[in-house]
Design an enzyme around this catalytic site. Structure first.
Site, PDB file in Angstrom:
ATOM      1  N   ALA B  44      47.193  46.939  39.018  1.00  0.00           N
ATOM      2  CA  ALA B  44      47.300  45.494  38.898  1.00  0.00           C
ATOM      3  C   ALA B  44      48.581  45.120  38.157  1.00  0.00           C
ATOM      4  CB  ALA B  44      46.069  44.947  38.182  1.00  0.00           C
ATOM      5  N   GLY B  45      48.752  45.658  36.959  1.00  0.00           N
ATOM      6  CA  GLY B  45      49.901  45.286  36.138  1.00  0.00           C
ATOM      7  C   GLY B  45      51.218  45.723  36.756  1.00  0.00           C
ATOM      8  N   ARG B 331      26.322  52.835  45.207  1.00  0.00           N
ATOM      9  CA  ARG B 331      26.356  53.627  43.986  1.00  0.00           C
ATOM     10  C   ARG B 331      25.168  53.400  43.061  1.00  0.00           C
ATOM     11  NH1 ARG B 331      32.743  52.920  42.626  1.00  0.00           N
ATOM     12  NH2 ARG B 331      33.351  54.383  44.240  1.00  0.00           N
ATOM     13  N   HIS B 402      31.374  54.460  35.213  1.00  0.00           N
ATOM     14  CA  HIS B 402      32.562  54.640  36.029  1.00  0.00           C
ATOM     15  C   HIS B 402      33.431  53.394  36.130  1.00  0.00           C
ATOM     16  CE1 HIS B 402      35.076  55.877  39.243  1.00  0.00           C
ATOM     17  NE2 HIS B 402      34.589  55.012  40.092  1.00  0.00           N
ATOM     18  N   GLU B 426      40.930  45.291  36.945  1.00  0.00           N
ATOM     19  CA  GLU B 426      39.598  45.561  36.413  1.00  0.00           C
ATOM     20  C   GLU B 426      39.320  44.722  35.168  1.00  0.00           C
ATOM     21  OE1 GLU B 426      38.745  49.741  36.144  1.00  0.00           O
ATOM     22  OE2 GLU B 426      36.844  49.403  35.086  1.00  0.00           O
ATOM     23  N   ARG B 436      30.367  46.980  42.268  1.00  0.00           N
ATOM     24  CA  ARG B 436      31.566  47.096  43.093  1.00  0.00           C
ATOM     25  C   ARG B 436      31.352  48.148  44.166  1.00  0.00           C
ATOM     26  NH1 ARG B 436      35.756  50.708  43.274  1.00  0.00           N
ATOM     27  NH2 ARG B 436      35.090  51.793  41.398  1.00  0.00           N
TER      28      ARG B 436
HETATM   29  C1  LIG Z   1      37.862  58.607  38.307  1.00  0.00           C
HETATM   30  C2  LIG Z   1      37.978  57.283  38.967  1.00  0.00           C
HETATM   31  C3  LIG Z   1      38.059  57.189  40.360  1.00  0.00           C
HETATM   32  C4  LIG Z   1      38.185  55.969  40.990  1.00  0.00           C
HETATM   33  N1  LIG Z   1      38.255  55.936  42.351  1.00  0.00           N
HETATM   34  C5  LIG Z   1      38.403  54.751  42.973  1.00  0.00           C
HETATM   35  C6  LIG Z   1      38.518  54.690  44.384  1.00  0.00           C
HETATM   36  O1  LIG Z   1      38.473  55.706  45.067  1.00  0.00           O
HETATM   37  N2  LIG Z   1      38.685  53.505  44.962  1.00  0.00           N
HETATM   38  C7  LIG Z   1      38.762  52.364  44.225  1.00  0.00           C
HETATM   39  O2  LIG Z   1      38.960  51.325  44.807  1.00  0.00           O
HETATM   40  N3  LIG Z   1      38.676  52.387  42.889  1.00  0.00           N
HETATM   41  C8  LIG Z   1      38.488  53.551  42.234  1.00  0.00           C
HETATM   42  N4  LIG Z   1      38.369  53.574  40.862  1.00  0.00           N
HETATM   43  C9  LIG Z   1      38.521  52.349  40.085  1.00  0.00           C
HETATM   44  C10 LIG Z   1      39.981  51.966  39.933  1.00  0.00           C
HETATM   45  O3  LIG Z   1      40.764  53.110  39.764  1.00  0.00           O
HETATM   46  C11 LIG Z   1      40.257  51.085  38.740  1.00  0.00           C
HETATM   47  O4  LIG Z   1      39.346  50.079  38.687  1.00  0.00           O
HETATM   48  C12 LIG Z   1      41.607  50.443  38.851  1.00  0.00           C
HETATM   49  O5  LIG Z   1      42.578  51.425  39.036  1.00  0.00           O
HETATM   50  C13 LIG Z   1      41.953  49.639  37.639  1.00  0.00           C
HETATM   51  O6  LIG Z   1      43.307  49.255  37.702  1.00  0.00           O
HETATM   52  P1  LIG Z   1      43.927  48.305  36.639  1.00  0.00           P
HETATM   53  O7  LIG Z   1      45.345  48.124  37.031  1.00  0.00           O
HETATM   54  O8  LIG Z   1      43.124  47.112  36.495  1.00  0.00           O
HETATM   55  O9  LIG Z   1      43.845  49.055  35.251  1.00  0.00           O
HETATM   56  P2  LIG Z   1      44.366  50.476  34.768  1.00  0.00           P
HETATM   57  O10 LIG Z   1      44.904  51.286  35.839  1.00  0.00           O
HETATM   58  O11 LIG Z   1      43.296  51.045  33.914  1.00  0.00           O
HETATM   59  O12 LIG Z   1      45.603  50.132  33.874  1.00  0.00           O
HETATM   60  C14 LIG Z   1      45.478  49.668  32.575  1.00  0.00           C
HETATM   61  C15 LIG Z   1      46.854  49.515  32.016  1.00  0.00           C
HETATM   62  O13 LIG Z   1      46.789  48.768  30.840  1.00  0.00           O
HETATM   63  C16 LIG Z   1      47.433  49.420  29.798  1.00  0.00           C
HETATM   64  N5  LIG Z   1      46.728  49.085  28.587  1.00  0.00           N
HETATM   65  C17 LIG Z   1      45.397  49.142  28.349  1.00  0.00           C
HETATM   66  N6  LIG Z   1      45.142  48.714  27.124  1.00  0.00           N
HETATM   67  C18 LIG Z   1      46.318  48.374  26.575  1.00  0.00           C
HETATM   68  C19 LIG Z   1      46.698  47.854  25.322  1.00  0.00           C
HETATM   69  N7  LIG Z   1      45.806  47.593  24.395  1.00  0.00           N
HETATM   70  N8  LIG Z   1      48.001  47.619  25.113  1.00  0.00           N
HETATM   71  C20 LIG Z   1      48.919  47.885  26.057  1.00  0.00           C
HETATM   72  N9  LIG Z   1      48.617  48.354  27.242  1.00  0.00           N
HETATM   73  C21 LIG Z   1      47.326  48.596  27.502  1.00  0.00           C
HETATM   74  C22 LIG Z   1      47.405  50.856  30.143  1.00  0.00           C
HETATM   75  O14 LIG Z   1      48.489  51.501  29.549  1.00  0.00           O
HETATM   76  C23 LIG Z   1      47.519  50.810  31.639  1.00  0.00           C
HETATM   77  O15 LIG Z   1      48.860  50.747  31.986  1.00  0.00           O
HETATM   78  C24 LIG Z   1      38.228  54.789  40.225  1.00  0.00           C
HETATM   79  C25 LIG Z   1      38.142  54.877  38.848  1.00  0.00           C
HETATM   80  C26 LIG Z   1      37.977  56.098  38.212  1.00  0.00           C
HETATM   81  C27 LIG Z   1      37.771  56.143  36.744  1.00  0.00           C
END
Ligand SMILES: Cc1cc2nc3c(=O)[nH]c(=O)nc-3n(C[C@H](O)[C@H](O)[C@H](O)COP(=O)(O)OP(=O)(O)OC[C@H]3O[C@@H](n4cnc5c(N)ncnc54)[C@H](O)[C@@H]3O)c2cc1C
Ligand code: HEM
Ligand code: HEM
Ligand code: SF4
Ligand code: F3S
Ligand code: FES
Lengths: 251, 637, 264
Positions: B44-45, B331, B402, B426, B436
C-alpha cells in the site's frame, strides 16, 4: 544441547568491535537459529546487559533482513536457506559457533551484527526498474511471454536482497545481486527496452559503492538463499558487452 | 459526532466512475507545493508513495526496516485476485465484488468493495508492465488458479512468492522516484506519534532507529500504510516487526479505530513446536487445492504414524462438513473446523495441536513432479522447519492468526475522521468486512496505493492551500516532548522482566480468550488481565541501554506497550459485538451445528471507537447500507 | 521544513549514454565489468600465444633443423612483423597484469576487515588464488626471457669443461651452409640443469592452475557461456590448460631423460 557461541560485538559504527563468547546450555534442536539468539538476548537483558543487535523481520526467509556469517558461511551451513530458516538441529551438541556480521566496505557495521545495506537500494535506483508510471499500462495479456523466459526471469527475481552473495564472495562483489535484477528484467520484453542503459548504470553504481569485481569464484551462488545461479552474471556480462557495442554504433 | 462515509450517490457500480468524473484536480505545477508523508512502504505505502511522486507531489516515505523492500507484504505467498475473466469461467467485476462482500460476511462497505473489484483489473496490467513475472501458460498468456473461498480461477500468482514480486514491483517504482528526487526515503525510522493541530493531521514524530534521534516531519497530508496488528497476539504469521504503534498512536490522537475485533485465523500454518517459538509460519492456502484435510476419527489413533491409519478411520473434516467447497472452504470456517477437531481430543503432533494435510491422493493422481512443481518450495519450507518430508507423510497444520480486517476508520476517500489523515492497506478497515478472502489483501493494498488514493487525495488537497506547518510549531514540540518522556520512562523502570516476556503473556491471554472463538465471560476476563499485565509492565519491564543509539530492546518495548493498550480495545470490541460474523466468533451466537449466527438487525454496522482520555472509549456506529446485495446466510455447505 | 520543488531541477540522477570515444571508454572500460573484460581478452590472447608457442616448441621432437629453421623464420623472415607481434604480446601482458592487480587491490579494499572464521563452500583453489598463480607465472616469464631470450642465466659448458659458450652464440649449420642460431642446442642445454628444470616444471603446474580457472572465467566474462555451455566452458578450460601443460612438460621431460638430446 549445549553450544558455545562466539559473537561479534560492536557498540556502534565508530567503535571497534571484538568477538565475545557466550556458552549456552539447554538449546533445543527444534529452535531456529534466531530463536536461539532470542533466548540468549532475553538472558542478557535480565542480567542488565544490552542484547545482541541483529536484523530480522519475517523469519521465514523472504524479507532478506537477517544477515549473519555463521561458522564462516553466509546464513550458515545449510544450502538454500537464510539464517532465520536455519534450525539448531543443523549443529552438533557441544559445537562452537562463530557469528559475525557481513564484511564489506559498502556494508559498514552499524552495531553488533547489524550492517547498513543501503548500497543495494542505490544500485536499484540506478536502473533496477522499468520506467513506467502508474496507469496507461496495456492489457496484461497483450504481450505473450514464453513460459520458459518467464520462468527464467522468476528464477532471478526471487532475490531477497540479503547481501549474502557479497558476504561470501572473496572479492566482496555484489555481481550476483546486480545480475539477479538485470536478469529478472532483461528476460522480459518489458525490461528489454532499457536493458542497455540499465546494465551500464547499475554496474557504475555497483563500482561507486566500492564492491569488488567478479572472477567467477562461485561462493555467492552457494551462499545465496534463493540459489540464484552465476549464469545470471554471465548474462549480465553479455548484456554489458552488447550495451558497449550499441553505444559505439549509436554514438 | 456522525460518521460521514462520503459514499457518492447513485447505483453501486457507477459510484467510482461518478466520483472520478466529479473529483477536483490540481494542476501539475501546484502539486509540487504539497508535501505528503507516507508512513509504510509495503504494497500500500510503496505503491502510493511512488504514484503520488509520479503525479508530482513532494513525498516523504518512512519505514522501520533497513530498506523499503522488506515491508511485510513481501511475505505473501498465494496470489492476487483480479476480475480479468481470462479463464472464461464466468468471472466479472460484479462477481468479485459479490464474493468479497459475501466473504466478508456482509460487514463491509459495498461501495468500497465494488471499487476494489473495478480497479483489480488495472492492477494486473500495471504489474505486468512493471515486469512482475506472473506465472504463464505455455501459450505465453497469464496463468491463474483458484484460491480459498472462490469457485473461479481468478488468482494470479508468481510461484509461491506473489507478495514478494508485487512488493518488488512497487519497491522498484519507489526507488525510481527516489532516484529522480521526487521521494525522500527514511528507512529505519519509526513513527511514534501523530501530530494533530486544529483538528487536522499535520505531521508525525519519528525516532531514527540508528541514532535514536527524535524528529518531526510536517506535511499537507499524512498517509498511514503501516499494516495490521496481528502481533498483538504475539504468535502470528506476521513478521516480528509488525506493530500497531502507528495506528494506535493515531487513535490516541483522535482517529477512530474501526472493528478491531475482526481478526482472521489462517488454517494452514505449521504448528507450534515449543516455548521458544517466536512466530508461526504460514504455508500458502493454495496447498488446499490439492491437499486433503483430515484428523483421526478416533482419538486413540492420534499417536499412530499417519500412514498407518486406514482411510475409513480418517475424518476428512471439510469434505464431510462442506461438500460443495470441500477443502477450499473459507479460512474462518476451515480454521474453526480444525480447532474443533483438536478440542475433541483428535489433534495430532506436539501438544495435540494439529490436523493432517494429506497429499498422497494428489501425488498418485498427478505424480510427484507436478506436485513438486506446484508446491516444491512450500514442501521444502515445511521440511526445513519440522524436519519431516511431506511427500512421504502428511503435513501437520494448525490455524494461526494471520490478518486483521479491523483498522483505522476511513471514508470512501480513504480519509479518517481526522482531516488530512489517510489510511490505506491493511491498516484501514474498509474492504474486507469481518473476514478477508484469500488473495484479496494484496489486491486491496495495491488498489489503494496505485489507483484510489492518488485520486481521492488529490481531490481532497484541491480544497486545501499548501501550508505544511513548520516543525517548530508548538504542537510538534508538545508531541515530541511526549514521545521523549515515554522513552525515558521505559528506560527508567529497570525491572525484572523483558518486553518479550510481557508480549508472550499478552499473546496467551489474547489467543485463549479473544482468539478464534470468544465468549462474553472470556472477553471480560481478558480485559481485566490485560489491565493487570499492563500495570505490571510499567512497573517491572527491563529495557537496557540508552535511547541514543540502535536499541532493539527499546524498540520492542515501545511496541509491546502499545499492544498492551490496544489489546484491551480489541477485547472490548469483541465483547460488544454480540453476534458471530466472519472472523469474529462468539460462542453464544451460533446455530446448533456450530455455524456462526449473524445478527443483521442489531449489528449491521461498523463499530468505530473514539479514544477518550481517562475514560472508556466511545463506540460510534456507521450503519451499513445494502443497495446492491442483500445479506444472506453465508453458507458454504 | 519547506516544501521544495518535487521534480528535481537537475532532472534525473542517472547518467545517460554520453558520446565521444573518451566518454565511452570511461563509461565502459573503467567499470569493474569493463576491466574484467580487458583482463579476459588479454588473458585469452596470452593463452592463445602459449598454445602456438608450445606447438612451435614441439618441433624439438622433429629434430634440430626443424626447430632452428622455425625460429629463424620467426625472427628473420617475418621481418618487422615479429616486432609488431612482440609489441602486441607485451602490451597484452602488461595490460593483463596491471589491470588484474588493480582489480584485485580494489577487491581487497572492499573487504577491509576479514572474517575470524571463513569456510568456502564450492570455490576451487584455482579460483581463489588467481592473483598468486598469475604472479608466479609472471615471474616465470621474466625468468624464461632471461634464460632463453637474453641468455643471462646459464651458459653452455664446452666439452673440456674449461670454457662456456653463451646460448646466443650457439650456431647451427644448415645444409646450404648458412649458420643460424642453434635454438635446439640451447633448449637441450637449458633442460639438462636440474634446478632450471625444476623451475620450469613448477611453473607449468602453476600455469595449469591459472588457466584451468582463467579460461572458463574469461569465457564467462565475455558472456560466451550460458546455462547449457557452462559445463562446456569448464571442460574447454581444463582441456586447453592440460594440453599446454602436457605439451610443455613433454619437452622438458624429453630433454631431461635424454629422449631429445644434443646428438640426435
Ligand atoms: C504470511 C502471509 C501471507 C500472506 N499471503 C497473502 C496472499 O497470498 N494474498 C493476499 O492477498 N494477502 C496475503 N497476505 C496479507 C497481505 O500480505 C497483507 O495484508 C498486506 O501485504 C499488507 O500490506 P500493507 O502495505 O498494508 O502493510 P505492510 O506490508 O505490513 O507494510 C507496513 C509498512 O509500514 C511500515 N511501518 C509499520 N509500522 C511503522 C511505524 N510505526 N513507523 C514507520 N513505519 C512503520 C513498515 O516498515 C512497512 O513498510 C499474507 C500475509 C501474511 C502474513
Ligand atoms: C604476472 C602475470 C599474471 C598475473 C599477475 C595474472 C593475474 C591474473 C588474475 C588476478 C586473473 C584473475 C582475473 C581477475 O582477478 O581480474 C587473471 C585472469 C586470467 N589470466 Fe592471468 N595473470 C598473469 C599472467 C597470465 C598469463 C601469462 C596468461 C596466459 C597464459 C594468463 C591468462 C589468464 C586468463 C585466461 C585469465 C582469465 C580472465 C578472466 O578471469 O576473465 N594470465 N590473471
Ligand atoms: C617449457 C616449454 C617452453 C620452451 C621449451 C620454451 C622455449 C622458448 C624458447 C627457445 C624461446 C626463445 C626463442 C628465441 O629467442 O629464439 C622462448 C621465448 C619465449 N617464451 Fe618460451 N618456452 C616454453 C614455455 C613458455 C611459456 C609457458 C611461456 C609463457 C607463459 C613462454 C613465453 C615465452 C615468451 C614470451 C618468449 C619470448 C618470445 C619472443 O622473443 O618474442 N614460454 N621460449
Ligand atoms: S543474489 Fe542471493 S545472496 Fe545475493 S542478495 Fe540476492 S538473494 Fe541474497
Ligand atoms: S563469489 Fe564472487 S567472484 Fe563472482 S561468482 Fe560470486 S561474485
Ligand atoms: S528474517 Fe526475513 S529473511 Fe530472515
Amino acid at each position: 544441547m549445549k553450544i558455545e557461541l562466539h559473537v561479534w560485538r560492536q557498540k556502534d559504527a565508530k567503535s571497534s568491535g571484538r568477538m565475545m563468547a557466550y556458552p549456552l546450555s539447554d538449546v533445543s534442536p527444534e529452535m531456529s537459529f534466531l530463536e536461539m539468539l532470542d533466548v540468549l538476548n532475553e538472558k542478557l537483558i535480565k542480567d542488565g546487559n544490552e542484547p545482541i543487535a541483529f536484523d530480522h523481520d519475517c523469519r521465514e526467509g523472504i524479507c532478506g533482513s537477517c544477515d549473519m556469517m555463521i561458522n564462516g558461511q553466509a546464513h550458515g551451513p545449510e544450502r538454500g536457506s537464510t539464517a532465520c530458516q536455519l534450525h539448531m538441529r543443523s549443529f552438533r551438541d557441544g559445537e562452537t559457533i562463530y557469528v559475525e556480521p557481513w564484511r564489506a566496505k559498502p556494508f559498514p557495521v552499524v552495531k553488533d551484527l547489524v550492517v547498513d545495506r543501503s548500497a543495494f537500494d542505490r544500485i536499484i535506483q540506478a536502473g533496477g526498474y522499468v520506467s513506467m508510471n502508474t496507469g496507461g499500462a496495456p492489457d496484461g495479456n497483450c504481450l505473450p511471454i514464453p513460459k520458459l523466459d518467464q520462468d527464467k526471469s522468476m528464477d532471478a527475481a526471487q532475490c531477497i536482497g540479503c547481501g549474502a552473495c557479497v558476504a561470501a564472495c572473496p572479492n566482496a562483489s555484489a555481481m550476483l545481486f546486480l545480475s539477479a535484477k538485470t536478469g529478472h528484467l532483461g528476460k522480459l520484453p518489458q525490461g528489454q527496452t532499457e536493458q542497455s542503459e540499465r546494465v551500464r548504470n547499475m554496474v557504475a553504481q555497483h563500482d561507486r559503492e566500492g564492491f569488488g569485481h567478479c572472477t567467477l569464484i562461485g561462493e555467492c551462488e552457494a551462499a545465496c538463499p534463493k540459489e540464484i545461479s552465476t549464469d545470471f552474471i554471465t548474462t549480465l556480462n553479455r548484456d554489458y558487452l552488447s550495451s558497449a557495442a550499441k553505444s559505439v554504433i549509436k554514438g | 459526532m456522525t460518521l460521514d462515509s462520503k459514499v457518492p450517490s447513485g447505483p453501486v457500480p457507477e459510484k467510482w466512475t461518478k466520483y472520478k468524473r466529479e473529483q477536483k484536480l490540481i494542476n501539475p505545477v501546484n502539486k509540487r507545493k504539497y508535501t505528503v508523508l507516507v508512513v509504510g512502504s509495503g504494497l500500500a505505502g510503496g505503491s502510493a508513495a511512488a504514484t503520488l511522486a509520479e503525479l508530482g507531489y513532494h513525498v516523504l516515505c518512512f519505514c522501520f526496516q533497513d530498506s523499503p523492500r522488506r515491508a511485510h507484504s513481501i511475505a505473501a505467498q498465494g496470489g492476487i485476485n483480479s476480475a480479468k475473466n481470462y479463464r472464461n469461467d464466468g468471472d466479472s467485476i460484479w462477481r468479485l465484488f459479490y464474493d468479497t462482500v459475501k466473504g466478508g460476511d456482509f460487514r463491509s462497505r459495498e461501495a468500497n468493495v465494488h471499487r476494489l473489484a473495478e480497479v483489480s483489473v488495472n492492477i494486473i496490467d500495471q504489474c505486468v508492465a512493471q515486469g512482475v513475472p506472473f506465472a504463464r501458460e505455455y501459450g505465453g498468456l497469464l496463468d491463474t488458479r483458484s484460491f480459498g473461498g472462490a469457485q473461479l480461477q481468478r488468482t494470479f500468482y508468481c510461484r509461491g512468492q506473489t507478495g514478494q514480486q508485487l512488493m518488488l514491483g512497487a519497491y522498484q517504482a519507489l526507488e525510481r522516484q527516489i532516484a529522480l528526487g521526487n521521494v525522500t526515503m527514511y528507512p529505519r525510522t519509526e513513527m511514534l506519534d501523530l501530530v494533530v493541530a486544529d483538528g487536522r493531521a499535520r505531521g508525525i514524530v519519528t525516532r531514527n532507529l540508528i541514532s535514536g534521534k527524535i524528529e518531526s516531519f510536517s506535511g499537507d497530508a499524512v498517509v498511514l500504510a503501516t499494516g495490521g496488528y496481528c502481533n498483538t497476539f504475539y504468535l502470528s504469521t506476521n513478521a516480528i516487526g509488525c506493530n500497531v504503534t502507528a495506528t494506535y498512536r493515531a487513535y490516541k490522537r483522535g482517529a477512530f479505530f474501526a472493528n478491531p475485533c475482526y481478526t482472521q485465523i489462517h488454517p494452514t500454518c505449521i504448528p507450534v513446536s515449543g516455548d521458544h517459538q517466536s512466530k508461526l509460519t504460514l504455508m500458502s492456502e493454495s496447498l488446499r487445492n490439492d491437499g486433503r484435510i483430515w484428523a483421526p476419527k478416533d482419538a486413540g489413533d492420534c499417536s499412530l504414524h499417519p500412514n498407518q491409519i486406514p482411510d475409513d478411520r480418517r475424518d476428512y473434516i471439510l469434505e464431510r462438513l462442506y461438500p460443495s467447497f470441500g477443502n477450499l472452504a473459507p479460512r474462518d470456517v476451515s480454521s474453526r473446523a480444525a480447532k474443533r477437531a483438536c478440542d475433541d481430543g483428535r489433534g495430532v503432533g506436539p501438544g495435540a495441536r494439529g490436523v493432517y494435510l494429506d497429499f498422497a491422493d494428489a501425488i498418485q493422481r498427478l505424480g510427484k513432479d507436478k506436485i513438486q512443481e506446484r508446491y516444491g518450495n512450500l514442501f521444502d519450507m515445511y521440511e526445513r522447519i519440522t524436519g519431516e518430508n511431506a511427500y512421504e507423510r502428511p503435513m501437520r497444520i494448525y490455524p494461526a492468526l494471520h490478518y486483521t480486517m479491523g483498522g483505522l476508520w476511513v471514508n470512501y476517500e480513504l480519509m479518517s475522521n481526522l482531516p488530512g489523515l489517510f489510511v490505506i492497506g491493511e491498516a484501514n478497515f474498509s474492504d474486507h468486512g469481518a473476514n478477508r478472502l484469500g488473495a484479496s489483501a494484496l489486491m486491496q493494498g495495491l488498489a489503494d496505493g496505485y489507483f484510489v488514493l492518488p485520486y481521492t487525495l488529490t481531490s481532497w488537497l484541491a480544497d486545501q492551500k499548501p501550508n505544511a506547518l513548520p516543525t517548530d510549531h508548538s504542537e510538534f514540540q508538545r508531541v515530541e516532548g511526549d514521545v521523549k518522556d515515554r522513552i525515558a520512562k521505559l528506560l527508567r523502570i529497570k525491572g525484572k522482566k523483558t518486553a518479550v516476556d510481557f508480549h508472550r503473556e499478552l499473546g496467551l491471554i489474547m489467543w485463549n480468550d479473544v482468539g478464534m472463538s470468544r465468549t462474553r465471560q472470556r472477553c471480560e476476563d481478558a480485559i481485566g488481565r490485560i489491565r493487570a499485565l499492563r500495570e505490571e509492565f510499567w512497573a517491572n519491564v527491563n529495557v537496557p541501554g540508552s535511547g541514543a543509539d540502535l536499541n532493539t530492546a527499546l524498540e520492542r518495548a515501545g511496541r509491546v506497550a502499545d499492544h498492551l493498550e490496544f489489546s484491551e480495545l480489541l477485547a472490548l470490541d469483541a465483547l460488544q459485538r454480540e453476534e458471530s460474523c466472519g472472523g469474529h466468533f462468539r460462542e453464544e451466537y451460533q446455530y446448533p451445528d456450530g455455524e456462526a449466527k449473524r445478527d443483521d438487525e442489531n449489528f449491521s454496522h461498523v463499530a468505530a471507537w473514539e479514544y477518550q482520555y481517562g475514560r472508556d472509549p466511545n463506540r460510534h456506529r456507521e450503519e451499513l447500507v445494502w443497495d446492491a446485495v442483500h445479506p444472506s446466510v453465508r453458507s458454504y455447505k | 521544513m519547506t516544501t521544495s520543488a518535487a521534480i528535481h531541477p537537475k532532472g534525473s540522477r542517472q547518467t545517460r549514454g554520453r558520446s565521444g570515444a573518451l566518454a565511452w571508454m570511461e563509461d565502459y572500460l573503467a567499470s569493474s565489468v569493463g576491466q574484467k573484460i580487458l583482463v579476459a581478452i588479454t588473458g585469452l590472447s596470452l593463452a592463445v600465444f602459449v598454445v602456438f608457442h608450445m606447438i612451435g616448441n614441439l618441433k624439438m621432437f622433429s629434430g634440430a633443423e626443424s626447430v632452428n629453421r622455425y625460429a629463424y623464420f620467426l625472427k628473420h623472415d617475418l621481418g618487422a612483423l615479429i616486432w609488431v607481434a612482440r609489441a602486441g604480446l607485451l602490451t597484452g601482458f602488461l595490460l593483463h597484469v596491471f589491470i588484474a592487480i588493480r582489480l584485485k587491490m580494489r577487491a581487497a579494499a572492499a573487504r577491509p576487515i576479514s572474517y575470524v572464521c571463513q569456510k568456502h563452500a564450492q570455490a576451487t583453489l584455482a579460483s581463489t588464488t588467481m592473483i598468486w598463480t598469475g604472479l608466479v607465472v609472471g615471474a616465470f616469464i621474466a625468468f624464461h626471457l632471461a634464460h632463453f631470450t637474453f641468455a643471462w642465466i646459464h651458459d653452455v659448458p664446452s666439452s673440456d669443461g674449461r670454457s662456456t659458450t653463451n646460448y646466443l652464440d650457439l650456431k647451427f649449420a644448415l645444409p646450404d651452409g648458412r649458420e643460424i642460431h642453434n635454438v635446439y642446442a640451447m633448449v637441450v642445454s637449458g633442460f639438462t640443469t636440474p634446478w632450471i628444470v625444476a623451475i620450469y616444471l613448477i611453473a607449468q603446474v602453476i600455469l595449469f592452475v591459472h588457466l584451468s580457472h582463467g579460461i572458463q572465467s574469461a569465457l564467462n566474462t565475455l558472456g560466451i557461456v550460458g546455462k547449457r555451455f557452462t559445463c562446456a566452458a569448464k571442460l574447454l578450460g581444463y582441456a586447453v590448460a592440460s594440453v599446454i601443460f602436457i605439451g610443455n612438460v613433454a619437452i622438458v621431460v624429453a630433454v631431461m631423460t635424454g629422449y631429445v638430446s644434443e646428438v640426435p
